[in-house]
Design a protein around this motif. Structure first.
Motif, mmCIF file in Angstrom:
data_model
loop_
_atom_site.group_PDB
_atom_site.id
_atom_site.type_symbol
_atom_site.label_atom_id
_atom_site.label_comp_id
_atom_site.label_asym_id
_atom_site.label_seq_id
_atom_site.Cartn_x
_atom_site.Cartn_y
_atom_site.Cartn_z
ATOM 1 N N GLY A 1 38.683 23.137 19.703
ATOM 2 C CA GLY A 1 40.055 23.394 20.114
ATOM 3 C C GLY A 1 40.491 24.837 19.908
ATOM 4 O O GLY A 1 41.224 25.397 20.730
ATOM 5 N N VAL B 1 36.399 21.384 27.271
ATOM 6 C CA VAL B 1 36.377 21.462 25.806
ATOM 7 C C VAL B 1 35.674 20.225 25.245
ATOM 8 O O VAL B 1 36.156 19.093 25.417
ATOM 9 N N ASP B 2 34.541 20.435 24.602
ATOM 10 C CA ASP B 2 33.799 19.321 23.999
ATOM 11 C C ASP B 2 32.848 19.910 22.962
ATOM 12 O O ASP B 2 32.233 20.952 23.206
ATOM 13 N N ALA C 1 39.165 26.919 22.560
ATOM 14 C CA ALA C 1 39.878 26.605 23.798
ATOM 15 C C ALA C 1 41.204 27.367 23.865
ATOM 16 O O ALA C 1 41.552 27.951 24.898
ATOM 17 N N GLY D 1 41.469 16.343 20.462
ATOM 18 C CA GLY D 1 41.952 16.625 21.811
ATOM 19 C C GLY D 1 43.450 16.429 21.973
ATOM 20 O O GLY D 1 44.096 17.124 22.766
ATOM 21 N N THR E 1 39.437 17.957 28.306
ATOM 22 C CA THR E 1 39.061 17.996 26.886
ATOM 23 C C THR E 1 38.656 16.631 26.336
ATOM 24 O O THR E 1 39.241 15.608 26.699
#
Lengths: 290, 110
Positions: free
Chosen positions: A38, A11-12, A41, A64, A55
Motif C-alpha cells: 500500500g 497492488v498486490d 501504491a 486493501g 488492489t
C-alpha cells in the motif's frame, strides 16, 4: 468507448499475481504500474497519472481497504477495484460501502477482470470530462434568513456541498472556511440584528474551484469591530466573548467591512500561496491589531 | 453532539461531534448539573470533538470560571490538531490546563 488507453495501478504483495495482471491488461492496450504494498501504491499515485487502481485486500502493512480509504482522500474520483478471495463477501460489501468502484474475486476470471477494469476507465474518463469545465464555473447562492442561530448549521452544509461539487478543497473548507462563516453569521444574528426574528440576514455566496466569497449583511444599527478588546491580550484572556472577529481574520484570506458595520465580505482562496492572498492577509492582521 | 459523563476521582465528560451554538448550551446544562451536585473537579475529554466555534469557547471559559468559583477546576484533554491550533492561536492554552491523554488529566487531580 473506442479509446481503451489508460494506466492501471496493480497492488498486490504476490509478485506472480502482479506479473499475471500486467501481462493480461497489457494485451488489452493498457499501461500497468505495479506496487507490492500500500505504501508503494500511495507513492505511485503522487508521481504517476493513474486512471484505475486494482488492489488486493489481504496485504501485510496496509490492507486493501485502508489503502482505498487513503486513495479516496487523495483522489476521491479515482475508481478503485478490490480483489477479494472466494467466501469473503463481507469484505467485498465493506469495500463497496467504503467507496470501491467494484470488486472481483480471486482466482480471477480473466474476462470479468478486464471488463471491470475497462468499465472503471470509462467512469474515470467521464469524470475527467466533467471536471474539464470546473475552472470556468462560478456558482452564486443566496440565503435570506431570519435572525436565528439554528439556521447556521444548514447554511454551512449547503455551501459545503456546493463547494465540494465544484472542487474547492474540502480540507480548506472544513479546517478554516466553516469556522469563519459560522462566526460571521453568528455576529450578524446576535450582535447585528440582536436576534430580532423580524430582521433578516442576507448571505450572498460566490463559489468557484479557486475562491469562495461571502457577503453577509444584517439589518442592525452597525457593529464597530475596532471597539472589540483584543481577546489575545493577557488582560482579556478570561473574557468569555470577543473571539469571533479574531477567528474570522485568522481563518480567511481577506475580510472587508462596510463603513456602517452592517456588512462583511469574507474571501478564501483555494491556493493559499497567491500573492493577492498574502497581501490581504497582512492587511487584515494589521487592521485587527490597530 | 453526544455527551457522556463518567464518574472517577473526578468527573469526566466526553464530548463527541461539534461544539457550536446549540451544543454549547447542552454542554453547559450537563456541566452545571455536575457542579451543582458538588462534583467540581471536571475533565472534558475532547478526543472525539472535531470542531468548536467561539460560542463553544465562550461556554468553556464560563464553565471554567464556575468550577473555579466553587473551589474546583475544569481541565481539558486529548485535543485534536484543529482544536490545538484554535487554543494556541487564541492563547486559551494559557487559561486552561490541557493534557495529552485522559490518564494524564486524571493524574493531575491526584
Amino acid at each position: 468507448m473506442t479509446d481503451q488507453n489508460g494506466t492501471i495501478l496493480v497492488v498486490d504483495d504476490d509478485d506472480l499475481i502482479c506479473q499475471l495482471l500486467r501481462d493480461l491488461l497489457s494485451r488489452h492496450g493498457l499501461s500497468v504500474i505495479v506496487a507490492l504494498d500500500g505504501f508503494e501504491a500511495l507513492k505511485a499515485l503522487t508521481s504517476e497519472q493513474i486512471d484505475v487502481v486494482l488492489t488486493d485486500v489481504n496485504m501485510p502493512g496496509m490492507n486493501g481497504i485502508v489503502l482505498m480509504e487513503e486513495i479516496k482522500k487523495l483522489a476521491p474520483d479515482l475508481p478503485v477495484i478490490v480483489m477479494t478471495g472466494w467466501g469473503t463477501e463481507d469484505i467485498a460489501v465493506k469495500a463497496l460501502q467504503g467507496g470501491a468502484f467494484n470488486f472481483c474475486r480471486k482466482p480471477f476470471n480473466v474476462h470479468e477482470i478486464v471488463r471491470i477494469v475497462k468499465k472503471g476507465l470509462e467512469v474515470k474518463r467521464l469524470s475527467d470530462k466533467q471536471r474539464e469545465v470546473l475552472p470556468f464555473i462560478e456558482l452564486n447562492l443566496s440565503f435570506d434568513i431570519p435572525s436565528d442561530v439554528r439556521y447556521i448549521r444548514s447554511i454551512i452544509w449547503h455551501i459545503y456541498q456546493m463547494s465540494k461539487q465544484l472542487g474547492f478543497p474540502e480540507k480548506e473548507f472544513n479546517l478554516r472556511v466553516k469556522l469563519a462563516i459560522d462566526e460571521a453569521l453568528c455576529n450578524s444574528i446576535r450582535h447585528g440584528n440582536k436576534e430580532d426574528i423580524n430582521k433578516k440576514v442576507k448571505i450572498e455566496v460566490q463559489i468557484s474551484p479557486e475562491k469562495l466569497r461571502f457577503k453577509i449583511s444584517d439589518e442592525g444599527e452597525g457593529f464597530d469591530v475596532s471597539a472589540i478588546p483584543d481577546p489575545k491580550d493577557p488582560e482579556n484572556l478570561n473574557n468569555e466573548g470577543g473571539r469571533g472577529v479574531l477567528l474570522m481574520a485568522y481563518y480567511m484570506d481577506k475580510i472587508e467591512y462596510n463603513e456602517k458595520g452592517t456588512e462583511v465580505i469574507l474571501t478564501k482562496y483555494a491556493n493559499s500561496d497567491t500573492e493577492d492572498k498574502k497581501q490581504h492577509a497582512a492587511q487584515t492582521q494589521g487592521s485587527i491589531r490597530e | 453532539m453526544e455527551i457522556i459523563t463518567k464518574e472517577n476521582i473526578v468527573s469526566i465528560v466526553e464530548l463527541n461531534g461539534e461544539l457550536d451554538n446549540e451544543s454549547a448550551e447542552e454542554l453547559r446544562i450537563n456541566v452545571e448539573d455536575l457542579i451543582s451536585n458538588g462534583k467540581v473537579n471536571i475533565i472534558l475529554n475532547f478526543n472525539e470533538l472535531s470542531y468548536s466555534n467561539s460560542a463553544g469557547l465562550r461556554e468553556l471559559i464560563a464553565l471554567y470560571k464556575l468550577a473555579n468559583s466553587k473551589g474546583g477546576d475544569l481541565r481539558l484533554c486529548s485535543l485534536q490538531p484543529q482544536l490545538e491550533d484554535l487554543f494556541s492561536f487564541t492563547n486559551l492554552k494559557k487559561v486552561f490546563n490541557i493534557y495529552p491523554t485522559e490518564e494524564d488529566a486524571v493524574a493531575s487531580f491526584e
